[in-house]
Design a protein around this motif. Sequence first.
Motif, mmCIF file in Angstrom:
data_model
loop_
_atom_site.group_PDB
_atom_site.id
_atom_site.type_symbol
_atom_site.label_atom_id
_atom_site.label_comp_id
_atom_site.label_asym_id
_atom_site.label_seq_id
_atom_site.Cartn_x
_atom_site.Cartn_y
_atom_site.Cartn_z
ATOM 1 N N MET A 151 0.972 -1.409 0.043
ATOM 2 C CA MET A 151 -0.160 -0.129 0.037
ATOM 3 C C MET A 151 0.887 1.026 -0.027
ATOM 4 O O MET A 151 1.887 1.308 0.740
ATOM 5 C CB MET A 151 -0.892 -0.119 1.174
ATOM 6 C CG MET A 151 -1.841 1.022 1.495
ATOM 7 S SD MET A 151 -2.942 0.818 2.577
ATOM 8 C CE MET A 151 -3.936 2.296 2.457
ATOM 9 N N GLN A 152 0.487 2.103 -0.935
ATOM 10 C CA GLN A 152 1.450 3.429 -1.158
ATOM 11 C C GLN A 152 0.588 4.600 -0.181
ATOM 12 O O GLN A 152 -0.456 4.562 -0.022
ATOM 13 C CB GLN A 152 1.271 3.710 -2.456
ATOM 14 C CG GLN A 152 1.605 2.709 -3.241
ATOM 15 C CD GLN A 152 3.107 2.318 -3.086
ATOM 16 O OE1 GLN A 152 4.109 3.480 -2.958
ATOM 17 N NE2 GLN A 152 3.720 0.991 -2.825
ATOM 18 N N ARG B 189 -8.135 10.017 -8.227
ATOM 19 C CA ARG B 189 -8.647 8.784 -8.591
ATOM 20 C C ARG B 189 -9.262 8.019 -7.563
ATOM 21 O O ARG B 189 -9.272 8.461 -6.230
ATOM 22 C CB ARG B 189 -7.752 7.840 -9.067
ATOM 23 C CG ARG B 189 -7.047 8.249 -10.428
ATOM 24 C CD ARG B 189 -5.984 7.087 -11.040
ATOM 25 N NE ARG B 189 -4.647 7.136 -10.474
ATOM 26 C CZ ARG B 189 -3.947 6.165 -10.261
ATOM 27 N NH1 ARG B 189 -4.347 5.003 -10.649
ATOM 28 N NH2 ARG B 189 -2.843 6.211 -9.545
ATOM 29 N N ARG C 13 -8.145 7.154 -3.626
ATOM 30 C CA ARG C 13 -6.808 7.929 -3.560
ATOM 31 C C ARG C 13 -7.276 8.903 -2.769
ATOM 32 O O ARG C 13 -8.360 9.902 -2.817
ATOM 33 C CB ARG C 13 -6.372 8.512 -4.741
ATOM 34 C CG ARG C 13 -6.182 6.964 -5.790
ATOM 35 C CD ARG C 13 -4.593 6.442 -5.427
ATOM 36 N NE ARG C 13 -4.209 5.309 -6.174
ATOM 37 C CZ ARG C 13 -3.152 4.904 -6.358
ATOM 38 N NH1 ARG C 13 -2.170 5.726 -5.816
ATOM 39 N NH2 ARG C 13 -2.871 3.868 -6.823
ATOM 40 N N GLN D 10 -3.144 6.282 -0.773
ATOM 41 C CA GLN D 10 -4.165 5.170 -0.925
ATOM 42 C C GLN D 10 -5.218 5.295 0.257
ATOM 43 O O GLN D 10 -4.667 5.237 1.249
ATOM 44 C CB GLN D 10 -3.314 3.907 -1.353
ATOM 45 C CG GLN D 10 -3.042 3.721 -2.597
ATOM 46 C CD GLN D 10 -2.649 2.505 -3.067
ATOM 47 O OE1 GLN D 10 -1.804 1.572 -2.341
ATOM 48 N NE2 GLN D 10 -3.083 1.949 -4.070
ATOM 49 N N CYS D 11 -6.451 4.910 -0.278
ATOM 50 C CA CYS D 11 -7.078 4.035 0.868
ATOM 51 C C CYS D 11 -7.390 2.843 0.563
ATOM 52 O O CYS D 11 -7.732 2.544 -0.656
ATOM 53 C CB CYS D 11 -8.541 5.122 0.791
ATOM 54 S SG CYS D 11 -8.240 6.861 0.749
ATOM 55 N N PHE D 12 -7.637 2.065 1.639
ATOM 56 C CA PHE D 12 -7.995 0.539 1.391
ATOM 57 C C PHE D 12 -9.251 0.333 2.248
ATOM 58 O O PHE D 12 -9.254 0.771 3.358
ATOM 59 C CB PHE D 12 -7.027 -0.333 2.068
ATOM 60 C CG PHE D 12 -6.059 -0.663 0.784
ATOM 61 C CD1 PHE D 12 -5.712 0.162 -0.201
ATOM 62 C CD2 PHE D 12 -5.103 -1.807 1.027
ATOM 63 C CE1 PHE D 12 -4.756 -0.233 -1.386
ATOM 64 C CE2 PHE D 12 -4.108 -2.422 0.012
ATOM 65 C CZ PHE D 12 -3.881 -1.388 -1.100
ATOM 66 N N SER E 114 -14.115 8.860 -2.559
ATOM 67 C CA SER E 114 -14.638 7.754 -1.884
ATOM 68 C C SER E 114 -16.049 8.199 -1.285
ATOM 69 O O SER E 114 -16.410 9.249 -1.366
ATOM 70 C CB SER E 114 -13.959 7.414 -0.905
ATOM 71 O OG SER E 114 -13.648 8.215 0.236
#
Lengths: 367, 367
Positions: free
Chosen positions: B86-87, B174, B177, B90-92, B193
């Motif tokens: 994961m960078q 994106r 993101r 980013q959202c996971f 999101s």
Amino acid sequence: MALIAQSRRLRRTPFSEGVEAAGVKGYTVYNHMLLPTVFESVVADYRHLKDHVQIWDVSCERQVELRGPDAQRLMQMLTPRDLSNMQLGQCFYVPIVDETGGMLNDPVAVKLAEDRWWISIADSDLLFWAKGIAYGYRLDVLVDEPDVSPLGIQGPKSDDLMARVFGEEIRKLRFFRYDRFSFEGRDLVIARSGYSKQGGFEIYVEGSDIGMPLWDALFKAGEDLNVRAGCPNLIERIEGGLLSYGNDMTRNNTPHECGLGKFCDTQSAIGCVGRDALLRVAMEGPIRQIRAIEIDGDAVPACDHLWSVFAGGKKVGNISSAAWSPDFTTNVAIGMIRMTHWDAGTKVEVETPDGMRKATVRDKFWI
Amino acid sequence: MALIAQSRRLRRTPFSEGVEAAGVKGYTVYNHMLLPTVFESVVADYRHLKDHVQIWDVSCERQVELRGPDAQRLMQMLTPRDLSNMQLGQCFYVPIVDETGGMLNDPVAVKLAEDRWWISIADSDLLFWAKGIAYGYRLDVLVDEPDVSPLGIQGPKSDDLMARVFGEEIRKLRFFRYDRFSFEGRDLVIARSGYSKQGGFEIYVEGSDIGMPLWDALFKAGEDLNVRAGCPNLIERIEGGLLSYGNDMTRNNTPHECGLGKFCDTQSAIGCVGRDALLRVAMEGPIRQIRAIEIDGDAVPACDHLWSVFAGGKKVGNISSAAWSPDFTTNVAIGMIRMTHWDAGTKVEVETPDGMRKATVRDKFWI
């Protein structure tokens, strides 16, 4: 006030059917579960509670069950109150603290056996903290939420009502003691306890299926006692100084700030994760503490956020709960006040939504 | 429906003033905080959400902040999703499981720095679990709830509205993101999101004081876009198959049962406390799973408890969320169905409060 939206997430209880039939008008949410807040009106409910007997759906006092060889060790890790001399048949009010001494919950612990406890919780997911500690320490203990829903019987006629359903023996039950009593062939744990100062019991109803039969039996037995559905009453609990986790205290507060220092045996509660932090507090004392506050003027509006307390233009505390008391004909309130202004008789000012009010710090709660 | 009782325990948000001025009619409680559920009507709000742009007070998506050298280790202990690649930016979406593989929460994890995370949580005190694990494992990490309140911007005109307030660059963001954007001199984390399928953003409003200025700026900028106050919409989220923790899944369910197996990297998520339990599930597969269900007949009543699903007189599952969909002119629902009956097209019966209804298992959600 807005309506409450129904969903499975706001869990119904084994008694919801009875609560609705009794005409519940307001709810709050407590441990992801519906908790009634008003039936006739908060004032009418208050009057009835002080004169008669009420049946309260307090299923939202969910149980965290600890079971296994390390149950007692885990229980002592959670609280600074010394449990080493606690007997079977006893209930203890136990502050629960994290490693910084911050309050995570203020439940009642019920010792069912040497290796089995119920923790009857206030409004936070204590299960998650207990499970995390148990996992991290590799304790031999099961931590779970059993199918147990407390039913409160509160008010001066509680003994009479309970004796009719569970037998005369129940009158002998002492305060914060429990015993097992039979209903329709089922043994239920019943304690003399509850979230009012009017006396009464809490029935730990194990098995949702028995919920409505018990509810109905109590109402039938109490017809001539003027039994009604009730709920924790905002006015009565403030008069009595019964604190509410999330209202009057949060994780930001130590037990000492909440006036719960007497439940912190920091010298003997060996193993409590918050012990080191609380030793320091116990030595130095808190610099702010819960106080009873009398607020002048007409009935205050709903206290839905902290109201600042001022003295000489400087902020000296907050009010967290407040209501008009018909019996004491004043606004009764609970607040956290700095030591510079916490002495009884100190005059302060409270910033309510409808303006500044004069107020006085009291030495104790009303009853 | 009953009224919701006001108290400090049901926390107000930095946007409550705006929400009330916009005429909120219904609330739910989520992470001990008020979450609006309806403004004009659930159907009118739904229509508007799909056609225009709404501003949502989702402050109740509280953040659990992990900060310190062991932040990443703790984050990976909490979830079976592999975070090693994961960078930043980013959202996971991450299922959170206990040691038995049971779901504790289904939040979005935001990686702010190598040693700093926010977990934007669903409705359970994940803070308690994370703190318990951190304490038990003596991890070098601070776990706390910061003063961060997400504000959702949802609907097809979201990009236009956001570009006016935060600049054209935001259009390039994106999905899942985040980046930092400036408002009144403050850098705010904004992610593409949100809890709808209509597109949009979540602004992580850091600092309650900036809440109403931002709310007002967005409304002012969006006047000609027909911007309105909104909230997660029951109908739209069911159509889109957006699950709700506490409604559609609980601690009794594994991620695989919830259709979240794709977020479980049980071979590579080294350190996840639920890994051993989930390895077994991953090998054998779940025996029940979340499905989209179409329920025949008129609009169903509010789904405030599990509705049993039957086939041939035997129970084969439960419905956990349901609503009438104006766009699909049927009742859309989410249920957990046993493998014997989970194939698309299977005919079942649902026991609703107003009687048995015919229903059909679908292959996917509506949008």
